[in-house]
Each structure stands twice: as structure tokens, then as C-alpha cells.
Design a protein around this motif. Structure first.
Motif, mmCIF file in Angstrom:
data_model
loop_
_atom_site.group_PDB
_atom_site.id
_atom_site.type_symbol
_atom_site.label_atom_id
_atom_site.label_comp_id
_atom_site.label_asym_id
_atom_site.label_seq_id
_atom_site.Cartn_x
_atom_site.Cartn_y
_atom_site.Cartn_z
ATOM 1 N N HIS A 79 0.823 -1.206 0.000
ATOM 2 C CA HIS A 79 0.000 0.000 0.000
ATOM 3 C C HIS A 79 0.863 1.265 0.000
ATOM 4 O O HIS A 79 0.462 2.288 -0.574
ATOM 5 N N ALA A 80 2.021 1.208 0.630
ATOM 6 C CA ALA A 80 2.937 2.350 0.574
ATOM 7 C C ALA A 80 3.324 2.662 -0.861
ATOM 8 O O ALA A 80 3.361 3.838 -1.272
ATOM 9 N N PHE A 81 3.581 1.625 -1.639
ATOM 10 C CA PHE A 81 3.987 1.874 -3.017
ATOM 11 C C PHE A 81 2.818 2.266 -3.913
ATOM 12 O O PHE A 81 3.004 2.982 -4.900
ATOM 13 N N SER A 109 8.136 -1.679 6.110
ATOM 14 C CA SER A 109 6.923 -1.104 5.536
ATOM 15 C C SER A 109 6.715 0.320 6.038
ATOM 16 O O SER A 109 6.279 1.202 5.277
ATOM 17 N N ASN A 110 7.033 0.581 7.294
ATOM 18 C CA ASN A 110 6.888 1.938 7.818
ATOM 19 C C ASN A 110 7.894 2.901 7.194
ATOM 20 O O ASN A 110 7.584 4.072 6.980
ATOM 21 N N MET A 111 9.087 2.420 6.901
ATOM 22 C CA MET A 111 10.064 3.257 6.201
ATOM 23 C C MET A 111 9.530 3.690 4.842
ATOM 24 O O MET A 111 9.628 4.866 4.450
ATOM 25 N N HIS A 112 8.936 2.751 4.108
ATOM 26 C CA HIS A 112 8.408 3.110 2.795
ATOM 27 C C HIS A 112 7.162 3.980 2.905
ATOM 28 O O HIS A 112 6.881 4.770 1.996
ATOM 29 N N LEU A 113 6.447 3.877 4.014
ATOM 30 C CA LEU A 113 5.350 4.810 4.231
ATOM 31 C C LEU A 113 5.872 6.225 4.453
ATOM 32 O O LEU A 113 5.208 7.199 4.078
ATOM 33 N N VAL A 114 7.044 6.377 5.060
ATOM 34 C CA VAL A 114 7.637 7.707 5.189
ATOM 35 C C VAL A 114 7.837 8.322 3.807
ATOM 36 O O VAL A 114 7.438 9.471 3.555
ATOM 37 N N GLU A 115 8.444 7.570 2.903
ATOM 38 C CA GLU A 115 8.645 8.077 1.545
ATOM 39 C C GLU A 115 7.312 8.390 0.872
ATOM 40 O O GLU A 115 7.142 9.436 0.233
ATOM 41 N N ALA A 116 6.343 7.481 1.026
ATOM 42 C CA ALA A 116 5.039 7.684 0.406
ATOM 43 C C ALA A 116 4.331 8.901 1.000
ATOM 44 O O ALA A 116 3.695 9.683 0.271
#
Length: 405
Positions: free
Chosen positions: A109-111, A169-176
Motif C-alpha cells: 500500500h505504501a507503493f 513497511s513503515n520506512m516506505h510509508l515515510v517516503e510515500a
């Protein structure tokens, strides 16, 4: 670097981006999104369509269109169609992990958010609606206000959530969230990105001497022995993943730039700590050049393979820290990392980057087979040419509006 050196380097980076995109074009699958490419650039029949790959490719093709690296608008549209079509659960909402997996993960979902944000900034049809739905889904299904962090996954019906929490997953949510905040103008997403970073880096990583635990209980207690019997797991390897320390450091610098005068002082300091920790513990850790993939909790190399995404993030982090500080230390490492990537990862025979190489530099597939991912390599060749903020797609859209007609 002199101005001429910088100009020549940027021209080389632009050529790299075009080559990466040319290779990635073959991943298009009619009606279904983007597939897994093998080492020679052919679609793999063994791998199902994954939402994270389709979303990453949509993000890359949106950026390539925006920065004039290739005529990829139709490919970005193809990704949006797939994310609104076969990869979307029309009955229960949200996105499947892939065509062969109906679970729903924060990572995927982040991506979706990142892809939709980039495509929306480019004005691609259906992207704005996709972004709104993706953000709504993340907020309602994954976000835990009390923790200030996201759950890891759900079953298809949203009835059972996994007894696991993950830093990745939380790291990629930061980017998102950074991209979504820039694309929508809603700074709620920037503040949530800051909260995630404060929880996992300023508190957890700092408490572990700048080694970041990746795996947690539902109440966010680190599980240091998680997957001790699966050290080469693709997404949840045992130990600490050095490349993520670098990726987090880059995101902290970008987060500071986005927040401006509201940014806390610790963002830059923590980014410096993570970068130096990765160098001291992960670079040449086994006597061979490059970053090892994982370390155990005594800083001993555990999985010694070299991953393309790790050196890509090292490049990006060194560039971001040099951009922020102007210090030659980071510029020298930026050159060292690109030298390593050119020598060991860039495939001048078949195109794109070898995703994994052995400690002595030969292509390998112990963890990653083929070349399914253009996202890390493309960003490594793009972001060093840009300001730290706003998000690259938002910047591309602004440049397109200002370009002479």
C-alpha cells in the motif's frame, strides 16, 4: 566537483536513467500491470504479478515522463489502470499483495500511494482518485494513532491482522507520505512521516547504537531473533539490514527539507549517525568491497551478498548529505559508491543493474533473481540532480508548467 565536472556527471546520470527505463519497458503485461524481468530482460514465467513491482514501475514511468527521460506516459497510465483494476479488491477495498496472494500489506500500500502521488503530479488520468483511495485505505486500515506507526498486514476481508510489525513497511510509508503531502498539499502526511521517523530512528535505532531492529511485536517491542532460521529471507531477513540504515538517513534529510523551519534538529544528526554506522559496520565488513546485506547483533556479517538497492541508497544518502551540508566527506563517498556500482552492478551487456553480486563481484541470485526492480537504480540516477524537496514528481510538474511553450 567543478561546474564542468557536475555537468558531465549529470549527463551521464541522464544516460543511465534512459538505459534503465529502456530495460524496464519489457516488464509491461497487457491488462495486468508489470511483471518480473529476468537477468536478460525477459518476463519471468515463474513469478506472479506483484503489486509492489507494478506500483514501483508506475512511479518510475511517471518520473521518466516528467523529466523527459523517455516517452513513458502510456506506461504510467497502464500502471494506474492495473492498480485500479486486477490488483484492486473491488469487493472489500484495498490492494492485494499480488495476483497469487490476496493478503493486504502496508508495504504494497505504501507503493500504491507513491505511484499514485507521482502519477497524480503528472496529471495522469485516474491517478488523483487512486491516490485519494489509497490514502484513505492506509489511514483507516493500517494507521495506528496510539503507536504513530502502521500495522503490517491484513487478510483479504480486513478481519485478521498479523501479529507482527515491521520497520521496512513503515520506512516506505515515510517516503510515500512525503510524496503524498507534497502532491496534495496536506501536511498531515508530512507530520505522520516525522512521527514514524521519531519512533523508529530517534528512539529505537538510537537505543541500539544506530543499529535498526527490523521486526517487532504488535506493541512495538523489537524481536531480535526473528527469522534466525531464514537469514536470506527476501523481505524479513534476520539481523539488521545495513541498506535500510542508509535509506532511512536519506529520508531523514529529505524530511528535514520538507518541514523547513518546523524540522527538529535531530533529523540531520540522526542521519549522520546512521550513515557512519553503515560505513563503520557494513562497508568492507568481510574484507571485500561493498556493503554486506545483513549483520547479526554482534556486527558480524550474516548474509554477505551485495544488493544493488543497497549501493543505490548509499549513493542517494551521500548525495543528500552533501547537498545538505556541503561537506567533502560525503562527496568523496558519493564518488566511491558510484565507482562500486559501475564496476559491479551496472550490466553493460544486458542492461539495467545486477540485483545481487557475490562478495567478489560476480552476479548471483541467492536472495534476488533477475532484475525485477527499476525503482532504486532509477532514483539513484535522478535524485542527486534535484533539490531535496519537494517530491521529484511535484518538482517535475512545476518545471513542465514553467517550460517555454
Amino acid at each position: 566537483m567543478t561546474d564542468r565536472d557536475t555537468s558531465v556527471h549529470h549527463e551521464w546520470l541522464a544516460a543511465q536513467r534512459r538505459e534503465i527505463v529502456d530495460f524496464a519497458v519489457a516488464s509491461r503485461i497487457p491488462e495486468s500491470g508489470f511483471g518480473w524481468l529476468d537477468a536478460a530482460g525477459k518476463l519471468s514465467q515463474r513469478e506472479p504479478i506483484a503489486t509492489w513491482i507494478t506500483a514501483r514501475m508506475t512511479h518510475v514511468f511517471s518520473l521518466a515522463h516528467g523529466f523527459g527521460d523517455a516517452d513513458t506516459a502510456a506506461l504510467a497510465d497502464h500502471g494506474i489502470t492495473a492498480l485500479r483494476g486486477p490488483l484492486h479488491d473491488d469487493e472489500h477495498g484495498g490492494w492485494y499483495s499480488g495476483t497469487a496472494d490476496t493478503t493486504k500489506g502496508a508495504y504494497e500500500h505504501a507503493f500504491v500511494v507513491l505511484a499514485a502521488g507521482s502519477a497524480a503530479a503528472m496529471g495522469r488520468p485516474g491517478a488523483e482518485e487512486l491516490l485519494a483511495e489509497a490514502l484513505d485505505t492506509v489511514e483507516k486500515r493500517f494507521w495506528e494513532d496510539g503507536a504513530g506507526l502502521a500495522r503490517e498486514s491484513w487478510d483479504r476481508q480486513w478481519s485478521a491482522t498479523e501479529e507482527y510489525r515491521g520497520a521496512n513497511s513503515n520506512m516506505h510509508l515515510v517516503e510515500a507520505f512525503l510524496a503524498a503531502g507534497d502532491a496534495t498539499g496536506d501536511h498531515t502526511w508530512h507530520r505522520r512521516a516525522l512521527g514514524i521517523a521519531e519512533n523508529l530512528i530517534h528512539e529505537v535505532a538510537a537505543a541500539h547504537d544506530w543499529r535498526l531492529p527490523e521486526h517487532f511485536t504488535p506493541n512495538w517491542q523489537p524481536i531480535l531473533d526473528y527469522n534466525s532460521d531464514q537469514p536470506q529471507h527476501r523481505f524479513r531477513p534476520h539481523g539488521s539490514t545495513v541498506g535500510h540504515w542508509l535509506e532511512w538517513a536519506r529520508l531523514l534529510v529529505q524530511l528535514e527539507a520538507v518541514l523547513g523551519t518546523e524540522a527538529p534538529d535531530w533529523l540531520l544528526g540522526d542521519a549522520r549517525h546512521l550513515f557512519e554506522s553503515a560505513l563503520d559496520r557494513g562497508w568492507n565488513a568481510d574484507g571485500h568491497p561493498g556493503f554486506v546485506y545483513t549483520l547479526d547483533w554482534q556486527d558480524r556479517p550474516q548474509v554477505r551478498a551485495r544488493m544493488h538497492w543497497v549501493i543505490a541508497e548509499a549513493i542517494l544518502t551521500a548525495a543528500a548529505l552533501h547537498h545538505r551540508t556541503g561537506e567533502d566527506h560525503y562527496l568523496r563517498w558519493y564518488g566511491t559508491f558510484w565507482d562500486y556500482a559501475r564496476t559491479h552492478h551496472i550490466d553493460t551487456d544486458h542492461g539495467s543493474w545486477h540485483h545481487e553480486v557475490t562478495p567478489d563481484g560476480h552476479p548471483a541470485d541467492s536472495v534476488w533473481s533477475g532484475k525485477p526492480d527499476a525503482y532504486h537504480a532509477y532514483q539513484a540516477a535522478l535524485l542527486p540532480t534535484l533539490p531535496l524537496a519537494p517530491a521529484p514528481a511535484v518538482l517535475a510538474a512545476k518545471r513542465m508548467r514553467q517550460a517555454p511553450r
